[in-house]
Write a protein that holds these residues in place. Structure first.
Motif, mmCIF file in Angstrom:
data_model
loop_
_atom_site.group_PDB
_atom_site.id
_atom_site.type_symbol
_atom_site.label_atom_id
_atom_site.label_comp_id
_atom_site.label_asym_id
_atom_site.label_seq_id
_atom_site.Cartn_x
_atom_site.Cartn_y
_atom_site.Cartn_z
ATOM 1 N N SER A 128 -1.100 4.957 14.914
ATOM 2 C CA SER A 128 -1.906 3.672 14.497
ATOM 3 C C SER A 128 -0.961 2.571 13.791
ATOM 4 O O SER A 128 -0.208 2.959 12.939
ATOM 5 N N LEU A 129 -1.376 1.257 14.098
ATOM 6 C CA LEU A 129 -0.803 0.225 13.346
ATOM 7 C C LEU A 129 -1.240 -0.015 12.045
ATOM 8 O O LEU A 129 -0.771 -0.870 11.078
ATOM 9 N N LEU A 130 -2.499 0.432 11.881
ATOM 10 C CA LEU A 130 -3.240 -0.110 10.604
ATOM 11 C C LEU A 130 -2.403 0.281 9.382
ATOM 12 O O LEU A 130 -1.940 1.499 9.132
ATOM 13 N N SER A 131 -2.054 -0.854 8.719
ATOM 14 C CA SER A 131 -0.942 -0.574 7.492
ATOM 15 C C SER A 131 -1.645 -0.847 6.291
ATOM 16 O O SER A 131 -1.979 -1.894 5.822
ATOM 17 N N PRO A 132 -1.743 0.250 5.280
ATOM 18 C CA PRO A 132 -1.983 0.164 3.988
ATOM 19 C C PRO A 132 -1.026 -0.599 3.026
ATOM 20 O O PRO A 132 0.124 -0.748 3.169
ATOM 21 N N VAL A 133 -1.726 -1.342 2.289
ATOM 22 C CA VAL A 133 -1.007 -2.234 1.339
ATOM 23 C C VAL A 133 -1.872 -1.699 -0.018
ATOM 24 O O VAL A 133 -2.931 -1.967 -0.210
ATOM 25 N N ILE A 134 -1.113 -0.766 -0.971
ATOM 26 C CA ILE A 134 -1.872 -0.507 -1.944
ATOM 27 C C ILE A 134 -1.183 -0.515 -3.183
ATOM 28 O O ILE A 134 0.126 -0.789 -3.494
ATOM 29 N N VAL A 135 -1.841 -0.646 -4.610
ATOM 30 C CA VAL A 135 -1.207 -0.431 -5.820
ATOM 31 C C VAL A 135 -1.292 0.926 -6.249
ATOM 32 O O VAL A 135 -2.419 1.653 -6.291
ATOM 33 N N PRO A 136 -0.158 1.713 -6.412
ATOM 34 C CA PRO A 136 -0.222 3.035 -6.414
ATOM 35 C C PRO A 136 -0.892 3.496 -7.899
ATOM 36 O O PRO A 136 -0.707 2.630 -8.901
ATOM 37 N N ASP A 137 -1.681 4.526 -7.923
ATOM 38 C CA ASP A 137 -2.067 5.176 -9.196
ATOM 39 C C ASP A 137 -1.024 5.231 -10.214
ATOM 40 O O ASP A 137 -0.040 5.643 -9.992
ATOM 41 N N GLY A 138 -1.681 5.219 -11.509
ATOM 42 C CA GLY A 138 -0.819 5.573 -12.849
ATOM 43 C C GLY A 138 0.179 4.675 -13.139
ATOM 44 O O GLY A 138 0.889 4.761 -14.070
ATOM 45 N N LEU A 139 -0.102 3.341 -12.686
ATOM 46 C CA LEU A 139 1.053 2.092 -13.427
ATOM 47 C C LEU A 139 0.489 1.947 -14.475
ATOM 48 O O LEU A 139 -0.873 1.484 -14.818
ATOM 49 N N GLU A 140 0.938 1.915 -15.710
ATOM 50 C CA GLU A 140 0.557 1.668 -16.990
ATOM 51 C C GLU A 140 0.015 0.173 -17.098
ATOM 52 O O GLU A 140 -0.676 -0.303 -17.954
ATOM 53 N N SER A 141 0.875 -0.811 -16.075
ATOM 54 C CA SER A 141 0.433 -2.169 -16.520
ATOM 55 C C SER A 141 -0.854 -2.703 -15.916
ATOM 56 O O SER A 141 -1.249 -3.714 -16.029
ATOM 57 N N VAL A 142 -1.303 -1.700 -14.991
ATOM 58 C CA VAL A 142 -2.516 -1.997 -14.214
ATOM 59 C C VAL A 142 -3.845 -1.743 -15.048
ATOM 60 O O VAL A 142 -3.958 -0.553 -15.149
ATOM 61 N N ASP A 143 -4.884 -2.614 -14.795
ATOM 62 C CA ASP A 143 -6.037 -2.463 -15.502
ATOM 63 C C ASP A 143 -7.070 -1.962 -14.083
ATOM 64 O O ASP A 143 -7.670 -0.840 -14.115
ATOM 65 N N ARG A 144 -6.911 -2.865 -13.147
ATOM 66 C CA ARG A 144 -7.949 -2.573 -12.056
ATOM 67 C C ARG A 144 -7.493 -3.368 -10.899
ATOM 68 O O ARG A 144 -6.519 -4.178 -10.952
ATOM 69 N N VAL A 145 -7.790 -2.994 -9.610
ATOM 70 C CA VAL A 145 -7.372 -3.327 -8.369
ATOM 71 C C VAL A 145 -8.559 -4.135 -7.699
ATOM 72 O O VAL A 145 -9.558 -3.324 -7.296
ATOM 73 N N GLU A 146 -8.757 -5.104 -7.324
ATOM 74 C CA GLU A 146 -9.592 -5.825 -6.396
ATOM 75 C C GLU A 146 -9.022 -6.322 -5.046
ATOM 76 O O GLU A 146 -8.528 -7.301 -4.796
ATOM 77 N N PRO A 147 -9.446 -5.573 -3.862
ATOM 78 C CA PRO A 147 -9.174 -5.862 -2.680
ATOM 79 C C PRO A 147 -9.892 -7.136 -2.124
ATOM 80 O O PRO A 147 -11.372 -6.955 -2.297
ATOM 81 N N HIS A 148 -9.579 -7.838 -1.260
ATOM 82 C CA HIS A 148 -10.247 -9.035 -0.450
ATOM 83 C C HIS A 148 -10.270 -8.746 0.974
ATOM 84 O O HIS A 148 -9.002 -8.845 1.572
ATOM 85 N N VAL A 149 -11.253 -8.293 1.643
ATOM 86 C CA VAL A 149 -11.041 -7.842 3.113
ATOM 87 C C VAL A 149 -12.016 -8.688 3.917
ATOM 88 O O VAL A 149 -12.928 -9.561 3.242
ATOM 89 N N GLY A 150 -11.800 -8.498 5.258
ATOM 90 C CA GLY A 150 -13.024 -9.073 5.977
ATOM 91 C C GLY A 150 -12.270 -10.361 6.622
ATOM 92 O O GLY A 150 -12.977 -11.083 7.393
ATOM 93 N N GLN A 151 -11.188 -10.970 6.334
ATOM 94 C CA GLN A 151 -10.732 -12.095 6.788
ATOM 95 C C GLN A 151 -9.146 -11.827 7.528
ATOM 96 O O GLN A 151 -8.863 -10.883 7.406
ATOM 97 N N GLU A 152 -8.743 -12.858 8.228
ATOM 98 C CA GLU A 152 -7.469 -12.841 8.952
ATOM 99 C C GLU A 152 -6.469 -13.397 7.997
ATOM 100 O O GLU A 152 -6.632 -14.407 6.985
ATOM 101 N N ALA A 153 -5.369 -12.562 7.979
ATOM 102 C CA ALA A 153 -4.092 -12.890 7.306
ATOM 103 C C ALA A 153 -3.360 -13.650 8.061
ATOM 104 O O ALA A 153 -2.878 -12.904 9.057
ATOM 105 N N ASN A 154 -3.075 -15.126 7.927
ATOM 106 C CA ASN A 154 -2.373 -15.749 8.720
ATOM 107 C C ASN A 154 -1.063 -15.999 8.036
ATOM 108 O O ASN A 154 -0.816 -16.850 7.236
ATOM 109 N N GLY A 155 0.054 -15.388 8.668
ATOM 110 C CA GLY A 155 1.503 -15.707 8.205
ATOM 111 C C GLY A 155 1.310 -14.898 6.712
ATOM 112 O O GLY A 155 1.103 -13.806 6.914
ATOM 113 N N HIS A 156 1.707 -15.467 5.737
ATOM 114 C CA HIS A 156 1.822 -14.793 4.384
ATOM 115 C C HIS A 156 1.153 -15.622 3.372
ATOM 116 O O HIS A 156 1.653 -16.226 2.419
#
Length: 167
Positions: A128-156
């Motif tokens: 599969s080419l499906l590529s996860p992009v994640i914020v690893p668990d356990g990072l002290e600096s991170v409170d929460r993670v909010e993904p934005h999905v459903g659209q096309e990513a064009n370029g960067h």
């Protein structure tokens, strides 16, 4: 995004742009339970339309999987990290079809080319080419993670994940 506090500026949000062009989808669509069930961390996934990975923000390469080149961790100055994992089970290719443009420890700028990968080779291997992009668990600096999905990513450009940082 910077917000001004009483006497100093504090970073409260890290906006992660899509590192790969393609359709942004929920992690639960990834055909790997460790990613799909959030065991590795929170985030989103991208169905690539181009075999290139770009830096999602200014930072440094915390880790490049040197032998396989199938994954890279980019670290922000806040300490927040993002794992970009190209495809599923692609470590089995042992680096064939992957080209790294950075090394562990390198400073990177948002939009800088990090990796290239051969989409046809990955698919020909039945992976599969499906590529996860994640914020690893356990990072002290991170409170929460909010993904934005459903659209096309064009370029960067655009927004894939908002990381809410602890102040």
């Amino acid at each position: 995004m910077f917000h001004w506090g009483k006497n100093k500026k504090t970073l409260e949000l890290l906006e992660v742009v899509p590192p790969i062009s393609g359709k942004m989808v929920e992690l639960k669509e990834v055909p790997d339970p460790a990613f799909a069930q959030g065991h590795m961390g929170a985030g989103a996934a991208i169905e690539p339309v181009e075999g290139k990975v770009y830096a999602p923000f200014d930072g440094k390469i915390a880790l490049l999987m040197d032998k396989s080149k199938h994954a890279v961790i980019v670290e922000h100055k806040s300490g927040a990290q993002v794992l970009i994992h190209i495809g599923i089970d692609t470590v089995s290719l042992k680096g064939n079809g992957f080209k790294a443009h950075v090394k562990t420890g390198a400073k990177v700028k948002q939009g800088q080319l990090l990796l290239e990968f051969d989409m046809d080779m990955i698919q020909a291997a039945g992976l599969s080419l499906l590529s996860p992009v994640i914020v690893p668990d356990g990072l002290e600096s991170v409170d929460r993670v909010e993904p934005h999905v459903g659209q096309e990513a064009n370029g960067h450009s655009g927004l894939l994940i908002t990381v809410h940082l602890k102040s």
